[in-house]
Design a protein around this motif. Structure first.
Motif, PDB file in Angstrom:
ATOM      1  N   SER A  62       0.836  -1.206   0.000  1.00  0.00           N
ATOM      2  CA  SER A  62       0.000   0.000   0.000  1.00  0.00           C
ATOM      3  C   SER A  62       0.871   1.256   0.000  1.00  0.00           C
ATOM      4  O   SER A  62       0.523   2.256  -0.638  1.00  0.00           O
ATOM      5  CB  SER A  62      -0.939   0.004   1.202  1.00  0.00           C
ATOM      6  N   GLU A  63       1.981   1.217   0.719  1.00  0.00           N
ATOM      7  CA  GLU A  63       2.912   2.358   0.732  1.00  0.00           C
ATOM      8  C   GLU A  63       3.557   2.523  -0.639  1.00  0.00           C
ATOM      9  O   GLU A  63       3.701   3.654  -1.131  1.00  0.00           O
ATOM     10  CB  GLU A  63       3.982   2.148   1.798  1.00  0.00           C
ATOM     11  N   GLU A  66       1.250   4.269  -3.055  1.00  0.00           N
ATOM     12  CA  GLU A  66       1.233   5.725  -2.861  1.00  0.00           C
ATOM     13  C   GLU A  66       2.509   6.365  -3.406  1.00  0.00           C
ATOM     14  O   GLU A  66       2.466   7.415  -4.047  1.00  0.00           O
ATOM     15  CB  GLU A  66       1.038   6.070  -1.384  1.00  0.00           C
ATOM     16  N   ARG A  69       2.191   6.474  -7.092  1.00  0.00           N
ATOM     17  CA  ARG A  69       1.221   7.508  -7.513  1.00  0.00           C
ATOM     18  C   ARG A  69       1.848   8.898  -7.457  1.00  0.00           C
ATOM     19  O   ARG A  69       1.667   9.712  -8.362  1.00  0.00           O
ATOM     20  CB  ARG A  69      -0.031   7.465  -6.642  1.00  0.00           C
ATOM     21  N   MET A  70       2.576   9.153  -6.376  1.00  0.00           N
ATOM     22  CA  MET A  70       3.226  10.461  -6.250  1.00  0.00           C
ATOM     23  C   MET A  70       4.228  10.677  -7.382  1.00  0.00           C
ATOM     24  O   MET A  70       4.277  11.755  -7.990  1.00  0.00           O
ATOM     25  CB  MET A  70       3.927  10.582  -4.897  1.00  0.00           C
ATOM     26  N   PRO A  77       8.386  11.579  -3.665  1.00  0.00           N
ATOM     27  CA  PRO A  77       7.927  10.793  -2.519  1.00  0.00           C
ATOM     28  C   PRO A  77       8.998  10.681  -1.428  1.00  0.00           C
ATOM     29  O   PRO A  77       8.753  10.066  -0.392  1.00  0.00           O
ATOM     30  CB  PRO A  77       7.644   9.418  -3.145  1.00  0.00           C
ATOM     31  N   MET A  80       8.165  11.334   2.323  1.00  0.00           N
ATOM     32  CA  MET A  80       7.313  10.274   2.827  1.00  0.00           C
ATOM     33  C   MET A  80       8.117   8.991   3.045  1.00  0.00           C
ATOM     34  O   MET A  80       7.952   8.299   4.059  1.00  0.00           O
ATOM     35  CB  MET A  80       6.157   9.993   1.861  1.00  0.00           C
TER      36      MET A  80
END
Length: 137
Positions: A62-63, A66, A69-70, A77, A80
């Motif tokens: 899931s990380e 993301e 996507r970024m 990213p 993050m």
């Protein structure tokens, strides 16, 4: 262009992993051949290697979704990523200390049990070993 088995072999993962990443959207095939087989480019191989490397660093899928996507939105990213790793390091420290404490309890119990005979459950006990263990952190 590579088929599923070829890209999996080059990335050192199983074909099932490639198919799973396709299913959840982490990986996309670049094309399909006349027989309907998915085909992958070097770009897909780089992405698969990125995912594998990130998994080896402890990132959750899931990380990674993301992060990807970024990156697709051309946003870095990296902050993050640093935050996730910092949190994971602290979580690992806590987990390691818990494991060390568990190891000490197990070693003490085993040493204690070495001096004890086996017991038969009698309706009042299940396992004398566990019931007699001195549990301290």
């Amino acid at each position: 262009m590579m088929k599923v088995n070829e890209i999996a072999k080059k990335a050192e993962v199983t074909p099932e992993v490639v198919r799973y990443y396709l299913r959840i959207g982490l990986l996309k095939s670049d094309d399909k051949d006349a027989n309907g087989y998915r085909r992958f480019s070097e770009h897909s191989l780089r992405r698969l290697n990125f995912i594998r490397r990130a998994k080896q660093l402890g990132f959750k899928l899931s990380e990674l979704a993301e992060i990807l996507r970024m990156a697709a939105r051309r946003k870095t990213p990296c902050p993050m990523v640093r935050d996730i790793v910092k949190r994971r390091i602290e979580d690992n420290r806590v987990d390691l200390e818990s494991l060390r404490a568990l190891q000490r309890r197990m070693e003490r119990a085993l040493a204690q049990w070495h001096r004890m005979r086996n017991g038969v459950p009698d309706g009042h006990t299940v396992c004398r070993l566990i019931e007699s263990a001195e549990i301290h952190a």
